[in-house]
Design a protein around this motif. Sequence first.
Motif, PDB file in Angstrom:
ATOM      1  N   VAL A 133       0.838  -1.203   0.000  1.00 29.26           N
ATOM      2  CA  VAL A 133       0.000   0.000   0.000  1.00 29.26           C
ATOM      3  C   VAL A 133       0.866   1.242   0.000  1.00 29.26           C
ATOM      4  CG1 VAL A 133      -1.710   1.323   1.307  1.00 29.26           C
ATOM      5  CG2 VAL A 133      -1.969  -1.164   1.082  1.00 29.26           C
ATOM      6  N   THR A 134       1.927   1.251   0.797  1.00 28.91           N
ATOM      7  CA  THR A 134       2.827   2.408   0.868  1.00 28.91           C
ATOM      8  C   THR A 134       3.469   2.687  -0.487  1.00 28.91           C
ATOM      9  OG1 THR A 134       3.255   2.012   3.213  1.00 28.91           O
ATOM     10  CG2 THR A 134       4.895   3.330   2.009  1.00 28.91           C
ATOM     11  N   VAL A 135       3.961   1.648  -1.133  1.00 27.29           N
ATOM     12  CA  VAL A 135       4.600   1.816  -2.445  1.00 27.29           C
ATOM     13  C   VAL A 135       3.585   2.286  -3.483  1.00 27.29           C
ATOM     14  CG1 VAL A 135       5.698   0.548  -4.335  1.00 27.29           C
ATOM     15  CG2 VAL A 135       6.472   0.204  -1.992  1.00 27.29           C
ATOM     16  N   THR A 136       2.413   1.717  -3.465  1.00 24.90           N
ATOM     17  CA  THR A 136       1.366   2.101  -4.413  1.00 24.90           C
ATOM     18  C   THR A 136       0.971   3.568  -4.201  1.00 24.90           C
ATOM     19  OG1 THR A 136       0.550  -0.161  -4.468  1.00 24.90           O
ATOM     20  CG2 THR A 136      -0.932   1.538  -5.288  1.00 24.90           C
ATOM     21  N   ALA A 137       0.742   3.950  -2.951  1.00 21.79           N
ATOM     22  CA  ALA A 137       0.355   5.332  -2.639  1.00 21.79           C
ATOM     23  C   ALA A 137       1.468   6.317  -3.007  1.00 21.79           C
ATOM     24  CB  ALA A 137      -0.015   5.442  -1.167  1.00 21.79           C
ATOM     25  N   ALA A 138       2.709   5.899  -2.859  1.00 18.91           N
ATOM     26  CA  ALA A 138       3.833   6.785  -3.210  1.00 18.91           C
ATOM     27  C   ALA A 138       3.813   7.132  -4.692  1.00 18.91           C
ATOM     28  CB  ALA A 138       5.153   6.123  -2.820  1.00 18.91           C
ATOM     29  N   GLY A 139       3.372   6.209  -5.508  1.00 22.16           N
ATOM     30  CA  GLY A 139       3.287   6.455  -6.942  1.00 22.16           C
ATOM     31  C   GLY A 139       2.194   7.442  -7.334  1.00 22.16           C
ATOM     32  N   LEU A 140       1.342   7.788  -6.386  1.00 23.93           N
ATOM     33  CA  LEU A 140       0.232   8.699  -6.654  1.00 23.93           C
ATOM     34  C   LEU A 140       0.524  10.143  -6.229  1.00 23.93           C
ATOM     35  CD1 LEU A 140      -2.634   6.426  -5.294  1.00 23.93           C
ATOM     36  CD2 LEU A 140      -1.884   6.664  -7.669  1.00 23.93           C
ATOM     37  N   ARG A 141       1.578  10.322  -5.458  1.00 25.77           N
ATOM     38  CA  ARG A 141       1.864  11.650  -4.900  1.00 25.77           C
ATOM     39  C   ARG A 141       2.205  12.675  -5.976  1.00 25.77           C
ATOM     40  NH1 ARG A 141       5.706   9.073  -1.044  1.00 25.77           N
ATOM     41  NH2 ARG A 141       4.335   8.187   0.526  1.00 25.77           N
ATOM     42  N   ALA A 142       1.767  13.893  -5.709  1.00 24.80           N
ATOM     43  CA  ALA A 142       2.121  15.010  -6.590  1.00 24.80           C
ATOM     44  C   ALA A 142       3.568  15.394  -6.311  1.00 24.80           C
ATOM     45  CB  ALA A 142       1.223  16.213  -6.307  1.00 24.80           C
ATOM     46  N   ASP A 143       4.297  15.716  -7.375  1.00 21.08           N
ATOM     47  CA  ASP A 143       5.709  16.117  -7.185  1.00 21.08           C
ATOM     48  C   ASP A 143       5.802  17.599  -6.939  1.00 21.08           C
ATOM     49  OD1 ASP A 143       6.673  13.541  -7.529  1.00 21.08           O
ATOM     50  OD2 ASP A 143       6.791  13.782  -9.715  1.00 21.08           O
TER      51      ASP A 143
END
Length: 190
Positions: free
Chosen positions: A180-190
């Motif tokens: 879940v952490t890795v998946t959510a990290a891919g969604l973050r705005a840069d």
Amino acid sequence: MPKLWNDTIDAHRRGVTDAILDAAAALAFQQGLRGVTMSQVAERAGIGRATLYKYFPDVETILRTWHGRRIEAHLGELVKVRDGQGSARDRLTAVLTAYAHIARQTGAHDRELVTFLHPDEQIVNARNQLRELIRALLEEAAAAGELRTDIPSTELAAYCLHALSAAADATSEAAVARLVTVTAAGLRAD
């Protein structure tokens, strides 16, 4: 017939149906899909074979019905999580976490049964509903500036579902949390 009588009959039918569905699923998980017979289901449910056949024509139909109920329950659970408190990003993370736990729970079951049930149209419809649920949360969070906007929400929703389906093979709660952490990290705005 009086309403009380109808209510009693309906409650009895629901009880018998539930007993049949639970018995068939338990047998399928214990001895594999091919080993389940209508006689075994009737015996385990505590009813006669003739009664069983009044409700269902075969084991396959029983298991598909059982699975349909499970899908509805899972979707209901995810909708409750989506409608919970917090920002769109928090609720999205909660939905992704709940989905990963469902995937892990499902993955723990007999692969033969899961494979048999998954090409079903129910799965396609449920997957579409889940994808839409996640897509809407992604758009809400992106509109609030909480998530990335450079990739269409439909693609990100598909990414989330595919990435978290790996939870079916997770060996621990910690492994699910990492996914879940890795998946959510891919969604973050840069």
